[in-house]
Structures are given as C-alpha cells and as structure tokens.
Design a protein around this motif. Structure first.
Motif, PDB file in Angstrom:
ATOM      1  N   SER A  36      -5.161  18.002  22.627  1.00  0.00           N
ATOM      2  CA  SER A  36      -6.565  17.605  22.656  1.00  0.00           C
ATOM      3  C   SER A  36      -6.691  16.094  22.534  1.00  0.00           C
ATOM      4  CB  SER A  36      -7.341  18.271  21.519  1.00  0.00           C
ATOM      5  OG  SER A  36      -6.843  17.851  20.260  1.00  0.00           O
ATOM      6  N   PHE A  37      -7.871  15.587  22.869  1.00  0.00           N
ATOM      7  CA  PHE A  37      -8.199  14.184  22.635  1.00  0.00           C
ATOM      8  C   PHE A  37      -9.640  14.112  22.154  1.00  0.00           C
ATOM      9  CE2 PHE A  37      -9.992  14.625  26.823  1.00  0.00           C
ATOM     10  CZ  PHE A  37     -11.110  13.791  26.799  1.00  0.00           C
ATOM     11  N   GLU A  38      -9.949  12.999  21.494  1.00  0.00           N
ATOM     12  CA  GLU A  38     -11.299  12.806  20.963  1.00  0.00           C
ATOM     13  C   GLU A  38     -11.602  11.316  20.901  1.00  0.00           C
ATOM     14  OE1 GLU A  38     -12.861  15.432  17.592  1.00  0.00           O
ATOM     15  OE2 GLU A  38     -12.269  13.583  16.583  1.00  0.00           O
ATOM     16  N   LEU A  39     -12.798  10.938  21.323  1.00  0.00           N
ATOM     17  CA  LEU A  39     -13.274   9.564  21.220  1.00  0.00           C
ATOM     18  C   LEU A  39     -14.449   9.575  20.249  1.00  0.00           C
ATOM     19  CD1 LEU A  39     -13.175   6.606  22.316  1.00  0.00           C
ATOM     20  CD2 LEU A  39     -14.933   7.319  23.946  1.00  0.00           C
ATOM     21  N   THR A  40     -14.344   8.789  19.181  1.00  0.00           N
ATOM     22  CA  THR A  40     -15.416   8.720  18.188  1.00  0.00           C
ATOM     23  C   THR A  40     -15.919   7.300  18.044  1.00  0.00           C
ATOM     24  OG1 THR A  40     -13.847   8.424  16.357  1.00  0.00           O
ATOM     25  CG2 THR A  40     -14.527  10.671  16.851  1.00  0.00           C
ATOM     26  N   ASP A  41     -17.171   7.161  17.602  1.00  0.00           N
ATOM     27  CA  ASP A  41     -17.705   5.826  17.335  1.00  0.00           C
ATOM     28  C   ASP A  41     -17.338   5.416  15.917  1.00  0.00           C
ATOM     29  OD1 ASP A  41     -19.513   7.133  15.629  1.00  0.00           O
ATOM     30  OD2 ASP A  41     -21.237   6.812  16.935  1.00  0.00           O
ATOM     31  N   LEU A  69     -12.675   4.906  18.220  1.00  0.00           N
ATOM     32  CA  LEU A  69     -11.339   5.419  17.957  1.00  0.00           C
ATOM     33  C   LEU A  69     -11.018   6.486  18.991  1.00  0.00           C
ATOM     34  CD1 LEU A  69     -11.308   5.804  14.074  1.00  0.00           C
ATOM     35  CD2 LEU A  69     -10.315   3.980  15.446  1.00  0.00           C
ATOM     36  N   LEU A  70      -9.872   6.323  19.638  1.00  0.00           N
ATOM     37  CA  LEU A  70      -9.387   7.273  20.625  1.00  0.00           C
ATOM     38  C   LEU A  70      -8.198   7.989  19.998  1.00  0.00           C
ATOM     39  CD1 LEU A  70      -9.708   8.265  23.523  1.00  0.00           C
ATOM     40  CD2 LEU A  70      -8.286   6.347  24.247  1.00  0.00           C
ATOM     41  N   ARG A  71      -8.321   9.314  19.806  1.00  0.00           N
ATOM     42  CA  ARG A  71      -7.309  10.093  19.092  1.00  0.00           C
ATOM     43  C   ARG A  71      -6.747  11.167  20.022  1.00  0.00           C
ATOM     44  NH1 ARG A  71     -10.191  11.319  14.790  1.00  0.00           N
ATOM     45  NH2 ARG A  71      -9.294   9.583  13.677  1.00  0.00           N
ATOM     46  N   PHE A  72      -5.415  11.248  20.080  1.00  0.00           N
ATOM     47  CA  PHE A  72      -4.709  12.243  20.873  1.00  0.00           C
ATOM     48  C   PHE A  72      -3.886  13.125  19.953  1.00  0.00           C
ATOM     49  CE2 PHE A  72      -5.077   8.423  23.408  1.00  0.00           C
ATOM     50  CZ  PHE A  72      -5.657   8.913  24.557  1.00  0.00           C
ATOM     51  N   LYS A  73      -3.828  14.412  20.252  1.00  0.00           N
ATOM     52  CA  LYS A  73      -2.978  15.324  19.506  1.00  0.00           C
ATOM     53  C   LYS A  73      -2.038  16.011  20.476  1.00  0.00           C
ATOM     54  CE  LYS A  73      -2.850  19.176  16.367  1.00  0.00           C
ATOM     55  NZ  LYS A  73      -3.450  20.451  16.041  1.00  0.00           N
ATOM     56  N   VAL A  74      -0.733  15.887  20.198  1.00  0.00           N
ATOM     57  CA  VAL A  74       0.310  16.546  20.977  1.00  0.00           C
ATOM     58  C   VAL A  74       1.243  17.209  19.977  1.00  0.00           C
ATOM     59  CG1 VAL A  74       2.213  16.258  22.587  1.00  0.00           C
ATOM     60  CG2 VAL A  74       0.171  14.836  22.814  1.00  0.00           C
ATOM     61  N   LYS A  75       1.287  18.539  20.043  1.00  0.00           N
ATOM     62  CA  LYS A  75       2.051  19.321  19.065  1.00  0.00           C
ATOM     63  C   LYS A  75       1.595  18.922  17.670  1.00  0.00           C
ATOM     64  CE  LYS A  75       5.880  20.349  22.101  1.00  0.00           C
ATOM     65  NZ  LYS A  75       7.312  20.373  22.270  1.00  0.00           N
ATOM     66  N   SER A  76       2.486  18.465  16.820  1.00  0.00           N
ATOM     67  CA  SER A  76       2.092  18.097  15.454  1.00  0.00           C
ATOM     68  C   SER A  76       1.860  16.602  15.307  1.00  0.00           C
ATOM     69  CB  SER A  76       3.164  18.551  14.458  1.00  0.00           C
ATOM     70  OG  SER A  76       4.389  17.918  14.746  1.00  0.00           O
ATOM     71  N   THR A  77       1.864  15.868  16.410  1.00  0.00           N
ATOM     72  CA  THR A  77       1.696  14.420  16.372  1.00  0.00           C
ATOM     73  C   THR A  77       0.262  14.039  16.736  1.00  0.00           C
ATOM     74  OG1 THR A  77       3.995  14.086  17.011  1.00  0.00           O
ATOM     75  CG2 THR A  77       2.496  12.236  17.347  1.00  0.00           C
ATOM     76  N   ILE A  78      -0.331  13.197  15.912  1.00  0.00           N
ATOM     77  CA  ILE A  78      -1.660  12.660  16.204  1.00  0.00           C
ATOM     78  C   ILE A  78      -1.523  11.156  16.322  1.00  0.00           C
ATOM     79  CG2 ILE A  78      -4.018  12.324  15.374  1.00  0.00           C
ATOM     80  CD1 ILE A  78      -3.725  14.997  13.904  1.00  0.00           C
ATOM     81  N   ARG A  79      -2.030  10.622  17.415  1.00  0.00           N
ATOM     82  CA  ARG A  79      -1.967   9.172  17.664  1.00  0.00           C
ATOM     83  C   ARG A  79      -3.394   8.670  17.798  1.00  0.00           C
ATOM     84  NH1 ARG A  79       0.330   4.391  17.200  1.00  0.00           N
ATOM     85  NH2 ARG A  79       0.768   3.325  19.119  1.00  0.00           N
ATOM     86  N   THR A  80      -3.749   7.633  17.044  1.00  0.00           N
ATOM     87  CA  THR A  80      -5.089   7.064  17.078  1.00  0.00           C
ATOM     88  C   THR A  80      -5.009   5.596  17.462  1.00  0.00           C
ATOM     89  OG1 THR A  80      -5.800   8.577  15.336  1.00  0.00           O
ATOM     90  CG2 THR A  80      -7.193   6.667  15.746  1.00  0.00           C
TER      91      THR A  80
END
Length: 86
Positions: A36-41, A69-80
């Motif tokens: 998943s990905f998410e963009l938040t203010d 903030l742009l957040r990506f989740k791949v498996k157990s890794t979250i990158r912001t």
C-alpha cells in the motif's frame, strides 16, 4: 520473519523535492510488490492512498503548497519520505 523476507530499501528516491506539480519515484522495493501507499498532509489527513503507484511522473497539481508525507508499505517494511510542494 526470516532474512529472505526482508526488503532492502537503500535505493529509493523521490524527485524533484521540493516540487511544483509532478514527482517521480524510483525504488527497487516496487519489484517486491507494494502492499500500500499513502500521502498525508502535515496534519495527518490522508490525501491519497492505494495499492500501487506509477513510477513515472505523478500529477500532484491539485495539492496546495506545503509539506506532505509519502508512505509506502512493502511486506513488513514501511518507508516514509517528506515531500514539499512549492
């Protein structure tokens, strides 16, 4: 989680940053299949979210100037990544 399940996120870039209307994203984590990905203010409100994202130019002209903030989740890794719209 074993070592084979870990995702390496050393090759990750968002440019230009700050940006005017478009950003580009490049990362090897996308090859692992994005969960998943998410963009938040800056207040934590979700502006955009989904389960895949284009690595080509992403049109963000509808955003107001500010910090996101742009957040990506791949498996157990979250990158912001913090991105700034001029």
């Amino acid at each position: 989680t074993n070592i084979d399940d870990l995702v390496e996120v050393t090759d990750f870039s968002v440019w230009p940053n700050p940006f005017n209307n478009y950003i580009k994203i490049k990362s090897e984590i996308f090859a692992e299949g994005m969960d998943s990905f998410e963009l938040t203010d800056n207040l934590g409100r979700v502006i955009l979210k989904g389960h895949s994202i284009n690595q080509g130019p992403i049109d963000l002209t509808a955003l107001k100037k500010g910090v996101y903030l742009l957040r990506f989740k791949v498996k157990s890794t979250i990158r912001t990544v913090r991105i700034i719209k001029r």
